[in-house]
Design a protein around this motif. Structure first.
Motif, PDB file in Angstrom:
ATOM      1  N   ASP A   9       5.005  21.111  30.856  1.00 36.03           N
ATOM      2  CA  ASP A   9       6.143  20.220  30.604  1.00 36.03           C
ATOM      3  C   ASP A   9       5.774  19.274  29.461  1.00 36.03           C
ATOM      4  OD1 ASP A   9       8.375  18.613  30.703  1.00 36.03           O
ATOM      5  OD2 ASP A   9       7.896  17.717  32.640  1.00 36.03           O
ATOM      6  N   CYS A  10       6.115  19.642  28.251  1.00 36.88           N
ATOM      7  CA  CYS A  10       5.715  18.889  27.057  1.00 36.88           C
ATOM      8  C   CYS A  10       6.548  17.637  26.820  1.00 36.88           C
ATOM      9  CB  CYS A  10       5.809  19.781  25.825  1.00 36.88           C
ATOM     10  SG  CYS A  10       4.727  21.210  25.909  1.00 36.88           S
ATOM     11  N   MET A  21      10.003  22.886  33.068  1.00 34.32           N
ATOM     12  CA  MET A  21       9.399  23.701  32.020  1.00 34.32           C
ATOM     13  C   MET A  21      10.484  24.647  31.547  1.00 34.32           C
ATOM     14  SD  MET A  21       5.563  24.249  33.449  1.00 34.32           S
ATOM     15  CE  MET A  21       6.049  24.292  35.165  1.00 34.32           C
ATOM     16  N   ASP A  80      10.463  22.886  26.053  1.00 34.82           N
ATOM     17  CA  ASP A  80       8.999  22.848  26.105  1.00 34.82           C
ATOM     18  C   ASP A  80       8.402  24.007  25.307  1.00 34.82           C
ATOM     19  OD1 ASP A  80       8.752  20.590  27.982  1.00 34.82           O
ATOM     20  OD2 ASP A  80       9.715  21.969  29.384  1.00 34.82           O
TER      21      ASP A  80
END
Length: 161
Positions: free
Chosen positions: A113-114, A120, A124
């Motif tokens: 999870d950026c 996600m 992401d």
């Protein structure tokens, strides 16, 4: 109109049966076709003519794959080519099917999870693809992010019509 045509062309290429067999398997494909298409649009405009001639100094194919990315994604090859062959990386990165499988493998390996939204998803994956697995929390370049988000919005709107 030109961008729309490239999107459709890319989707046809990725949804049609693969004529060139990739060595290696992608069993779980976390990235949807729509997401792959929008990453492609953002990173290269899905320009299949922009192949690499000097892979040591750049990125190759419609996903602008680097040699390090190829290695991290499992060194997939086409037509049973040995991964240690001189052109193995270039041949896979320049082949839309093999390159898409590389993206799938890379995302499966580095799935995270950026953007810290608790999911996600494609947002992401777009960050991981552009910024790398260990830099995906950073800022995306404005042009890449704009093209990517416009692509996602365009397809979401089309799906709601």
């Amino acid at each position: 109109m030109r961008v729309y045509f490239r999107c459709i062309l890319f989707l046809v290429l990725t949804l049609s049966p693969t004529l060139v067999r990739c060595q290696g398997h992608v069993l779980d494909k976390p990235v949807t076709e729509l997401c792959l298409n929008c990453i492609c649009e953002a990173i290269s405009g899905c320009n299949a003519t922009a192949v690499c001639t000097n892979p040591e100094k750049g990125a190759c194919g419609i996903f602008r794959i680097t040699n390090a990315y190829w290695v991290d994604a499992g060194k997939l090859t086409i037509n049973g080519e040995n991964p240690d062959a001189e052109k193995a990386f270039v041949n896979c990165a320049n082949d839309p099917h093999c390159a898409a499988d590389l993206v799938q493998n890379y995302m499966k390996k580095f799935n995270q999870d950026c953007n810290d939204d608790g999911e996600m998803d494609c947002y992401d994956y777009a960050r991981i693809h552009k910024l790398g697995a260990y830099g995906c929390h950073g800022d995306l370049p404005y042009k890449y992010q704009s093209i990517f988000e416009e692509c996602i919005e365009r397809y979401e709107e089309a799906g709601n019509e």
